[in-house]
Enzyme design. Structure first.
Site, PDB file in Angstrom:
ATOM      1  N   GLU A 103      31.277  10.544 -21.908  1.00 31.76           N
ATOM      2  CA  GLU A 103      32.726  10.659 -22.070  1.00 31.76           C
ATOM      3  C   GLU A 103      33.424  10.188 -20.807  1.00 31.76           C
ATOM      4  O   GLU A 103      32.961  10.462 -19.692  1.00 31.76           O
ATOM      5  CB  GLU A 103      33.155  12.123 -22.252  1.00 31.76           C
ATOM      6  CG  GLU A 103      32.769  12.778 -23.532  1.00 31.76           C
ATOM      7  CD  GLU A 103      33.317  14.215 -23.577  1.00 31.76           C
ATOM      8  OE1 GLU A 103      34.250  14.541 -22.818  1.00 31.76           O
ATOM      9  OE2 GLU A 103      32.783  14.995 -24.368  1.00 31.76           O
ATOM     10  N   GLU A 137      29.175  20.136 -22.950  1.00 31.48           N
ATOM     11  CA  GLU A 137      29.505  20.568 -21.584  1.00 31.48           C
ATOM     12  C   GLU A 137      29.190  22.048 -21.391  1.00 31.48           C
ATOM     13  O   GLU A 137      30.082  22.860 -21.085  1.00 31.48           O
ATOM     14  CB  GLU A 137      30.966  20.287 -21.261  1.00 31.48           C
ATOM     15  CG  GLU A 137      31.287  18.813 -21.190  1.00 31.48           C
ATOM     16  CD  GLU A 137      32.681  18.534 -20.634  1.00 31.48           C
ATOM     17  OE1 GLU A 137      33.522  19.448 -20.627  1.00 31.48           O
ATOM     18  OE2 GLU A 137      32.922  17.396 -20.210  1.00 31.48           O
TER      19      GLU A 137
END
Ligand code: GAL
Ligand code: ZN
Length: 688
Positions: A316, A160
């Site tokens: 995710e 991320e």
């Protein structure tokens, strides 16, 4: 645009022959004695892909130099033995204490000049040479040691990017910013010209005088801020690229990804995706939000779009609750499944979660896992196992393309510039506006791509231009050409206002599209919080039609009126218009209408464009076509009846359903155009 089932299927991973299922797997947080049970339970759940090592730097390299990675070798061997593929991280997402102690200058600095302490995660400045060198060194050791391990299907760089530290304002970053500016402008006069140096006495005479746009007495120069946003995205990308180069050299042929955050402002995902073999995304809509599925659908469409329609990975999501909101509501029964199927419907070939085993220690111990604290005698575990078998049935969907006819124009440069300070209103936020426009499209079963303004639009019928504040000449011309060639465009207020230097395009807004729209906006009149202006017109909602957020003062130059303001000093003036241009039509919204009115206008745009907009879907039920399958997914907590028109084969239950069908709460149908033979064979596995 992709026609249904067009082209050969394109797999995200050559090794996978269906929809991948799994999670982040952090075995280093557990005693070795649990690993065998992990593998056994993964097998029981149908898990076939896990991401390993994302935050493992301190356990892989507790000191500079050699990997002490015997544990990882064992884990990878166990996974390979069980036929479970690995998305292996380069493990560089979070630098370990020894690196920070030796090089405290890698800790990032905020816009206020505060250096962030070690003790959480991702504490690094992307420009710090010590961080970059150490990360490349670790990536190389990982690639050399595991690049040809039979379990490793792909690589996962960082995590991320930009999540906690989207930009760093330290001295090292300042120097890197100056280099970036020198490369962009060549000489300082060009920079002064681009930034409007004459305003507020800001003409620079030497590059060394330039700093990052740190907290200043009042509004920082917007062009300065815009360039810093461009620089910051590029600087993180440089970190990613450096590791990718190492992987390409030492582990050639393995696909490389990093996980995006969906509608995330800090990274220019169009630019990033060009450096990725496959794109992936993390998705955490709030289960307490009745419209969680709208937020996730939008993020999924975006993820598909940044790699021009190719299948992607849901890297995710939470099997149930997260730990990081102030109140962390678990997912409702069926919600994990419905949101997972939504990802597949919108082009994902993987359904992965964070994380496998809910942690017992650390900051994330109240984040759900596929294997909860309660163990296998639990609702979450039973849902995990049953989703595994659903996904096996969806193997025929893998590799196919999502059918889209509408495009929402999106450009990160415009997003950055749009949300700078000292604008007509600070209440205009792109994600909110996109959500307003996206909701009625979703409701009508119209799947949209997010498209860069300079991309080829010829495959679409409808192009929406939502507050595209900054547009290049090429982008502006592209939209006008699309309409002239017979397309339908719907342009909203505060579009086409500035050029890529954030310089206003003069002569009445939106200067590049005045002819296209047949109007000229003379003044911008945003509305204060809570204020709404009554609207009238054919498409106005029967009750309480009103404009919110914004009013344009429109001077008609050939456009015809769809809506007018019905009160205030603009009473009787145009609020929404349409205008024929070439073989197409361009609509304009000079306010943000209430949801009913907006959905009628979008229905009109779809009809005009020849895009099929359904009116029969109960709110909360979505319809998406992927390949030769129609996904119907309910996000409602009550049963709903749906008319399927005819009998169809449902891939999830292997039964014929319809013409009338009842969707149970949060249930789904995956309808095949043609009846199908059962059983497509088990997917291959790394153990052969
Ligand atoms: C993501 C992150 C994961 C995990 C997850 C929890 O942002 O990538 O490592 O922390 O959030 O929801
Ligand atoms: Zn820095």
């Amino acid at each position: 645009m992709s026609a249904p089932g067009a082209g050969p299927p394109r797999r995200i991973l050559p090794v996978l022959d269906g929809i991948a299922y799994g999670s982040d797997y952090n075995p280093e947080q557990w005693p070795e004695s649990t690993w065998a049970q992990d593998i056994e339970l993964m097998t029981a759940a149908g898990v076939n892909l896990v991401t390993v090592g994302v935050f493992s730097w301190s356990r892989l390299q507790p000191a500079p130099g050699e990997l002490t990675a015997g544990w990882l070798d064992k884990v990878l061997d166990l996974l390979a033995g069980a036929g479970i593929w690995v998305d292996l991280a380069t493990a560089t997402a979070s630098p370990p204490p020894w690196l920070v102690a030796a090089h405290p200058e890698i800790l990032p600095v905020t816009v206020d000049g505060n250096r962030l302490a070690f003790g959480a995660r991702q504490s690094y400045c992307p420009s710090a040479p010590a961080f970059r060198t150490a990360a490349a060194d670790l990536a190389e050791r990982m690639a050399r040691r595991y690049g040809s391990h039979p379990a490793v299907a792909m690589w996962h760089i960082g995590n991320e990017y930009g999540c906690h530290v989207p930009a760093c304002y330290c001295e090292r970053s300042a120097a890197a910013f100056r280099d970036w500016l020198r490369a962009r402008y060549g000489e300082i006069g060009a920079l002064n010209d681009a930034w409007g140096g004459a305003v507020w006495s800001q003409d620079y005479t030497d590059w060394e005088q330039i700093e990052p746009p740190r907290t200043a007495p009042t509004f920082a120069n917007p062009a300065h801020q815009l360039d810093f946003a461009r620089f910051s995205s590029d600087e993180l990308l440089a970190c990613y690229r450096a590791e990718r180069a190492v992987l390409t050299e030492h582990s050639p042929g393995k696909p490389v990804t990093t996980n995006f955050i969906g509608m995330f402002r800090s990274l220019d995902q169009f630019k990033w995706s060009a450096e990725m073999d496959v794109v992936s995304v993390d998705s955490y809509p709030d289960p307490a939000d009745a419209e969680a599925h709208v937020a996730s659908a939008m993020a999924y469409d975006l993820t598909r779009s940044v790699k021009t329609g190719r299948p992607w990975l849901l890297m995710e999501q939470a099997p149930s609750a997260v730990n990081w909101r102030s109140v962390n509501v678990p997912k409702a029964p069926g919600q994990y499944r419905a949101l997972s199927l939504q990802a597949v419907a919108r082009g994902s070939d993987a359904v992965l979660s964070f994380q496998w085993r809910a942690a017992a220690t650390g900051a994330e111990k109240f984040h759900s896992g596929m294997l909860p604290h309660a163990g296998t005698d639990s609702r979450v575990w039973r849902d995990v196992v049953s989703l595994g078998s659903d996904l096996r049935r969806l193997a025929p969907v893998a590799g196919s393309l999502v059918h889209t006819e509408a495009a929402l124009l999106l450009d990160w440069e415009s997003w950055w510039a749009l949300e700078l300070d000292s604008h007509p209103t600070s209440r205009l936020r792109l994600t909110d506006l996109l959500g307003e426009i996206y909701r009625p499209l979703l409701q009508a079963g119209v799947t949209a791509d997010f498209v860069h303004p300079e991309s080829d639009l010829s495959g679409y019928r409808l192009v929406v231009v939502p507050a595209l504040y900054l547009v290049s000449d090429a982008g502006a011309g592209n939209v006008a050409r699309f309409v002239a060639d017979g397309g339908t465009a719907l342009v909203t207020f505060f579009s086409g206002i500035v050029d890529p230097r954030d310089r206003v395009r003069l002569g009445g807004y939106p200067a590049p599209w005045r002819d296209l729209l047949g109007l000229r906006v003379e003044e911008l009149a945003p509305l204060p919080e809570g204020e709404a202006i009554r609207l009238e017109g054919l498409d106005a909602a029967p009750e309480q039609a009103a404009g919110r957020l914004w009013q344009d003062v429109i001077d008609l130059r050939g456009a015809s009126v769809l809506l007018t303001f019905a009160e205030g000093y603009l009473a009787g003036e145009a609020a929404a218009t349409r205008h024929a241009h070439g073989r197409g039509e361009a609509m304009y919204l000079g306010t943000l209408p209430d949801r009913v009115t907006l959905s009628r206008l979008i229905g009109r745009a779809c009809r005009q464009a020849g895009v099929e907009a359904r009116t029969d879907l109960p709110p909360g039920v979505e319809a998406v076509r992927r390949g030769e399958f129609l996904f119907l997914i309910s996000h409602l907590d009550r049963p709903v009846e749906i008319d399927l028109g005819a009998k169809h084969h449902d891939l999830l239950t292997w039964t014929m359903v319809g013409p009338q069908a009842v969707l149970a709460p949060r249930d789904a149908l995956v309808l095949a155009r043609e009846p199908r033979e059962a059983g497509s064979g088990p997917p291959p596995s790394p153990s052969g």
